[in-house]
Design an enzyme around this catalytic site. Structure first.
Site, PDB file in Angstrom:
ATOM      1  N   HIS A 123       3.144 -33.259  43.149  1.00 46.01           N
ATOM      2  CA  HIS A 123       2.858 -34.619  43.630  1.00 46.01           C
ATOM      3  C   HIS A 123       1.895 -34.564  44.813  1.00 46.01           C
ATOM      4  O   HIS A 123       0.944 -35.356  44.898  1.00 46.01           O
ATOM      5  CB  HIS A 123       4.145 -35.318  44.091  1.00 46.01           C
ATOM      6  CG  HIS A 123       5.135 -35.621  43.014  1.00 46.01           C
ATOM      7  ND1 HIS A 123       6.461 -35.279  43.111  1.00 46.01           N
ATOM      8  CD2 HIS A 123       4.996 -36.239  41.819  1.00 46.01           C
ATOM      9  CE1 HIS A 123       7.111 -35.701  42.027  1.00 46.01           C
ATOM     10  NE2 HIS A 123       6.235 -36.270  41.221  1.00 46.01           N
TER      11      HIS A 123
ATOM     12  N   LYS B 136      18.798 -45.717  37.419  1.00 44.46           N
ATOM     13  CA  LYS B 136      18.742 -44.252  37.389  1.00 44.46           C
ATOM     14  C   LYS B 136      19.495 -43.674  38.580  1.00 44.46           C
ATOM     15  O   LYS B 136      19.315 -44.124  39.711  1.00 44.46           O
ATOM     16  CB  LYS B 136      17.257 -43.836  37.484  1.00 44.46           C
ATOM     17  CG  LYS B 136      16.862 -42.722  36.527  1.00 44.46           C
ATOM     18  CD  LYS B 136      15.349 -42.658  36.437  1.00 44.46           C
ATOM     19  CE  LYS B 136      14.827 -41.258  36.294  1.00 44.46           C
ATOM     20  NZ  LYS B 136      13.358 -41.212  36.258  1.00 44.46           N
TER      21      LYS B 136
ATOM     22  N   SER C  90      10.277 -32.660  39.203  1.00 45.47           N
ATOM     23  CA  SER C  90      11.390 -32.945  40.119  1.00 45.47           C
ATOM     24  C   SER C  90      12.708 -32.559  39.471  1.00 45.47           C
ATOM     25  O   SER C  90      13.605 -32.015  40.137  1.00 45.47           O
ATOM     26  CB  SER C  90      11.429 -34.435  40.469  1.00 45.47           C
ATOM     27  OG  SER C  90      10.258 -34.815  41.130  1.00 45.47           O
TER      28      SER C  90
HETATM   29  O1  PNS Z   1       7.868 -40.420  38.423  1.00 40.90           O
HETATM   30  P1  PNS Z   1       8.148 -41.204  37.176  1.00 40.90           P
HETATM   31  O2  PNS Z   1       9.610 -41.484  37.041  1.00 40.90           O
HETATM   32  O3  PNS Z   1       7.566 -40.556  35.947  1.00 40.90           O
HETATM   33  O4  PNS Z   1       7.396 -42.619  37.387  1.00 40.90           O
HETATM   34  C1  PNS Z   1       7.467 -43.620  36.402  1.00 40.90           C
HETATM   35  C2  PNS Z   1       6.931 -44.969  36.944  1.00 40.90           C
HETATM   36  C3  PNS Z   1       7.616 -45.309  38.249  1.00 40.90           C
HETATM   37  C4  PNS Z   1       5.441 -44.879  37.158  1.00 40.90           C
HETATM   38  C5  PNS Z   1       7.210 -46.039  35.857  1.00 40.90           C
HETATM   39  O5  PNS Z   1       8.509 -45.882  35.361  1.00 40.90           O
HETATM   40  C6  PNS Z   1       7.058 -47.456  36.405  1.00 40.90           C
HETATM   41  O6  PNS Z   1       6.009 -47.866  36.830  1.00 40.90           O
HETATM   42  N1  PNS Z   1       8.164 -48.214  36.360  1.00 40.90           N
HETATM   43  C7  PNS Z   1       8.227 -49.555  36.876  1.00 40.90           C
HETATM   44  C8  PNS Z   1       8.645 -50.529  35.764  1.00 40.90           C
HETATM   45  C9  PNS Z   1       7.444 -50.917  34.938  1.00 40.90           C
HETATM   46  O7  PNS Z   1       6.447 -51.390  35.435  1.00 40.90           O
HETATM   47  N2  PNS Z   1       7.553 -50.744  33.599  1.00 40.90           N
HETATM   48  C10 PNS Z   1       6.478 -51.096  32.686  1.00 40.90           C
HETATM   49  C11 PNS Z   1       5.574 -49.917  32.373  1.00 40.90           C
HETATM   50  S1  PNS Z   1       6.395 -48.786  31.261  1.00 40.90           S
END
Ligand code: PNS
Length: 162
Positions: free
Chosen positions: A17, A41, A129
């Site tokens: 990251h 989560k 992670s």
């Molecule tokens: O580090 P991660 O868990 O792979 O990040 C995932 C993230 C946070 C980028 C993604 O889950 C996100 O943006 N979630 C917010 C909800 C959202 O906007 N969902 C619609 C797109 S799938």
């Protein structure tokens, strides 16, 4: 000013990251690293803890801010008036997942939120992670994966769980 958001769970932030943050901070005038507050989560670190870890890690990068958000990324990006999301791509296994997020965000935002992918540096290509947490749970060495101060915090979490 060109600005971008780097969203993620960052539970915890890894050197992978940090590599993306460092490189993106040179491409954008302003970078907001934002931790998703995902109530669905179970995380090792609270959102506040993850924000504080990231703040410590980026303290020498003046154009990087750390924040958190809940709900949809497109809504958060609209509030922030930002049109670019940055994500790291480690290996082909990330591609399907990332493509889905990127396409959904572009659709939901009617083209207002696009995604820029940075391929992570090779040494971090298989770092995650969840891998860090698994190694630490078995008391393995996570020093090649996270900054030293983060390793200490991760080990402390697992010690407190025992
Ligand atoms: O580090 P991660 O868990 O792979 O990040 C995932 C993230 C946070 C980028 C993604 O889950 C996100 O943006 N979630 C917010 C909800 C959202 O906007 N969902 C619609 C797109 S799938």
């Amino acid at each position: 000013m060109n600005a971008a958001i780097y969203p993620g769970s960052f539970d915890p932030m890894t050197l992978g990251h940090l590599d993306v943050i460092n490189r993106a901070s040179k491409m954008f005038d302003r970078l907001i690293v934002s931790v998703l507050d995902n109530k669905a989560k179970i995380a090792l670190f609270s959102v506040e803890e993850r924000v504080s870890i990231l703040k410590e890690a980026v303290k020498d990068l003046p154009n990087v801010e750390v924040d958190s958000f809940s709900g949809l990324l497109v809504d958060y990006a609209r509030e922030q008036k930002i049109h670019i999301s940055v994500r790291g791509l480690r290996a082909t296994t990330d591609f399907e997942y990332e493509l889905q997020i990127a396409q959904t965000n572009r659709l939901l935002s009617k083209g207002m939120l696009d995604t820029v992918f940075l391929t992570t540096s090779l040494e971090y290509a298989y770092l995650s992670s969840s891998g860090v947490k698994e190694i630490a749970a078995f008391n393995g060495d996570i020093s090649p994966c996270v900054p030293d101060f983060v390793a200490e915090l991760v080990y402390r979490k697992f010690r407190n769980k025992e």
